[in-house]
Every structure is written in C-alpha cells, then in structure tokens.
Scaffold this motif. Sequence first.
Motif, PDB file in Angstrom:
ATOM      1  N   LYS A   1       0.836  -1.200   0.000  1.00  0.00           N
ATOM      2  CA  LYS A   1       0.000   0.000   0.000  1.00  0.00           C
ATOM      3  C   LYS A   1       0.874   1.255   0.000  1.00  0.00           C
ATOM      4  N   ASN A   2       1.928   1.267   0.800  1.00  0.00           N
ATOM      5  CA  ASN A   2       2.818   2.428   0.865  1.00  0.00           C
ATOM      6  C   ASN A   2       3.659   2.569  -0.399  1.00  0.00           C
ATOM      7  N   ILE A   3       4.066   1.461  -0.988  1.00  0.00           N
ATOM      8  CA  ILE A   3       4.846   1.531  -2.225  1.00  0.00           C
ATOM      9  C   ILE A   3       4.003   2.133  -3.331  1.00  0.00           C
ATOM     10  N   LYS A   4       2.737   1.775  -3.373  1.00  0.00           N
ATOM     11  CA  LYS A   4       1.845   2.293  -4.408  1.00  0.00           C
ATOM     12  C   LYS A   4       1.686   3.807  -4.286  1.00  0.00           C
ATOM     13  N   ASN A   5       1.639   4.320  -3.074  1.00  0.00           N
ATOM     14  CA  ASN A   5       1.365   5.740  -2.846  1.00  0.00           C
ATOM     15  C   ASN A   5       2.613   6.596  -2.682  1.00  0.00           C
ATOM     16  N   ASN A   6       3.788   6.001  -2.600  1.00  0.00           N
ATOM     17  CA  ASN A   6       4.995   6.759  -2.294  1.00  0.00           C
ATOM     18  C   ASN A   6       6.075   6.437  -3.326  1.00  0.00           C
ATOM     19  N   VAL A   7       6.477   7.437  -4.107  1.00  0.00           N
ATOM     20  CA  VAL A   7       7.442   7.225  -5.186  1.00  0.00           C
ATOM     21  C   VAL A   7       8.817   6.885  -4.625  1.00  0.00           C
ATOM     22  N   LYS A   8       9.242   7.583  -3.574  1.00  0.00           N
ATOM     23  CA  LYS A   8      10.565   7.328  -2.996  1.00  0.00           C
ATOM     24  C   LYS A   8      10.654   5.914  -2.422  1.00  0.00           C
ATOM     25  N   LEU A   9       9.609   5.488  -1.745  1.00  0.00           N
ATOM     26  CA  LEU A   9       9.592   4.141  -1.191  1.00  0.00           C
ATOM     27  C   LEU A   9       9.587   3.106  -2.307  1.00  0.00           C
ATOM     28  N   SER A  10       8.912   3.418  -3.401  1.00  0.00           N
ATOM     29  CA  SER A  10       8.889   2.526  -4.557  1.00  0.00           C
ATOM     30  C   SER A  10      10.290   2.353  -5.133  1.00  0.00           C
ATOM     31  N   MET A  11      11.016   3.439  -5.268  1.00  0.00           N
ATOM     32  CA  MET A  11      12.388   3.369  -5.781  1.00  0.00           C
ATOM     33  C   MET A  11      13.290   2.601  -4.822  1.00  0.00           C
ATOM     34  N   LEU A  12      13.117   2.808  -3.526  1.00  0.00           N
ATOM     35  CA  LEU A  12      13.896   2.078  -2.534  1.00  0.00           C
ATOM     36  C   LEU A  12      13.611   0.585  -2.619  1.00  0.00           C
ATOM     37  N   PHE A  13      12.352   0.224  -2.748  1.00  0.00           N
ATOM     38  CA  PHE A  13      11.968  -1.184  -2.851  1.00  0.00           C
ATOM     39  C   PHE A  13      12.569  -1.820  -4.104  1.00  0.00           C
ATOM     40  N   LYS A  14      12.532  -1.095  -5.223  1.00  0.00           N
ATOM     41  CA  LYS A  14      13.115  -1.618  -6.463  1.00  0.00           C
ATOM     42  C   LYS A  14      14.622  -1.804  -6.312  1.00  0.00           C
ATOM     43  N   GLY A  15      15.287  -0.875  -5.629  1.00  0.00           N
ATOM     44  CA  GLY A  15      16.725  -1.000  -5.411  1.00  0.00           C
ATOM     45  C   GLY A  15      17.079  -2.191  -4.552  1.00  0.00           C
ATOM     46  N   VAL A  16      16.333  -2.403  -3.488  1.00  0.00           N
ATOM     47  CA  VAL A  16      16.581  -3.550  -2.617  1.00  0.00           C
ATOM     48  C   VAL A  16      16.310  -4.845  -3.374  1.00  0.00           C
ATOM     49  N   ALA A  17      15.238  -4.875  -4.159  1.00  0.00           N
ATOM     50  CA  ALA A  17      14.927  -6.068  -4.953  1.00  0.00           C
ATOM     51  C   ALA A  17      16.047  -6.354  -5.948  1.00  0.00           C
ATOM     52  N   LEU A  18      16.589  -5.310  -6.578  1.00  0.00           N
ATOM     53  CA  LEU A  18      17.692  -5.490  -7.518  1.00  0.00           C
ATOM     54  C   LEU A  18      18.927  -6.057  -6.830  1.00  0.00           C
ATOM     55  N   ILE A  19      19.240  -5.562  -5.654  1.00  0.00           N
ATOM     56  CA  ILE A  19      20.399  -6.074  -4.900  1.00  0.00           C
ATOM     57  C   ILE A  19      20.199  -7.547  -4.552  1.00  0.00           C
ATOM     58  N   ILE A  20      19.012  -7.907  -4.130  1.00  0.00           N
ATOM     59  CA  ILE A  20      18.734  -9.309  -3.790  1.00  0.00           C
ATOM     60  C   ILE A  20      18.857 -10.198  -5.023  1.00  0.00           C
ATOM     61  N   ILE A  21      18.337  -9.736  -6.151  1.00  0.00           N
ATOM     62  CA  ILE A  21      18.433 -10.519  -7.391  1.00  0.00           C
ATOM     63  C   ILE A  21      19.887 -10.673  -7.817  1.00  0.00           C
ATOM     64  N   LEU A  22      20.664  -9.582  -7.741  1.00  0.00           N
ATOM     65  CA  LEU A  22      22.085  -9.666  -8.084  1.00  0.00           C
ATOM     66  C   LEU A  22      22.830 -10.642  -7.169  1.00  0.00           C
ATOM     67  N   LYS A  23      22.505 -10.642  -5.899  1.00  0.00           N
ATOM     68  CA  LYS A  23      23.136 -11.559  -4.946  1.00  0.00           C
ATOM     69  C   LYS A  23      22.821 -13.006  -5.307  1.00  0.00           C
ATOM     70  N   ILE A  24      21.568 -13.292  -5.637  1.00  0.00           N
ATOM     71  CA  ILE A  24      21.172 -14.659  -5.994  1.00  0.00           C
ATOM     72  C   ILE A  24      21.874 -15.106  -7.269  1.00  0.00           C
ATOM     73  N   VAL A  25      21.907 -14.219  -8.275  1.00  0.00           N
ATOM     74  CA  VAL A  25      22.557 -14.565  -9.543  1.00  0.00           C
ATOM     75  C   VAL A  25      24.056 -14.767  -9.344  1.00  0.00           C
ATOM     76  N   SER A  26      24.684 -13.904  -8.550  1.00  0.00           N
ATOM     77  CA  SER A  26      26.128 -14.034  -8.333  1.00  0.00           C
ATOM     78  C   SER A  26      26.461 -15.305  -7.566  1.00  0.00           C
TER      79      SER A  26
END
Length: 65
Positions: free
Chosen positions: A30-55
């Motif tokens: 709900k907060n990600i949908k309404n908050n652009v900064k939180l959305s960008m933070l969530f995408k960044g954390v998701a990217l880091i997790i994906i990179l860690k799994i791939v590496s």
Amino acid sequence: MGITITDIISILRKIADISLVWMIFYFILKNIKNNVKLSMLFKGVALIIILKIVSDWFGFVTIGV
C-alpha cells in the motif's frame, strides 16, 4: 485421539503468524503504491537481492561478497 490444547495453541500460532505476515505485506505494498521514494527504494533492494542470488548461482566472487 482428539485435539489437545497443544494442537489448538499450535494452530492459533500459525494463524497469527500468517495474519501478521499478510498485514506487513499489505501495508508495504500500500505504501509503495502511494509513495514514489519508497517505490524506488523497494526496487533498489529487490535489484540487490536478485544480483546476490545470480552471483551466488554463477559463483561470481566480487559481486557475491
């Protein structure tokens, strides 16, 4: 062979656990949908997790550290 108090407590704990996790995900989404900064933070954390799994999967030492 009936249901004991221990079984009932175990079931209630599982229901409480699932409910809490559901509420946390609901409020986060709900907060990600309404908050652009939180959305960008969530995408960044998701990217880091994906990179860690791939590496880890490919055995990249520099990225995986």
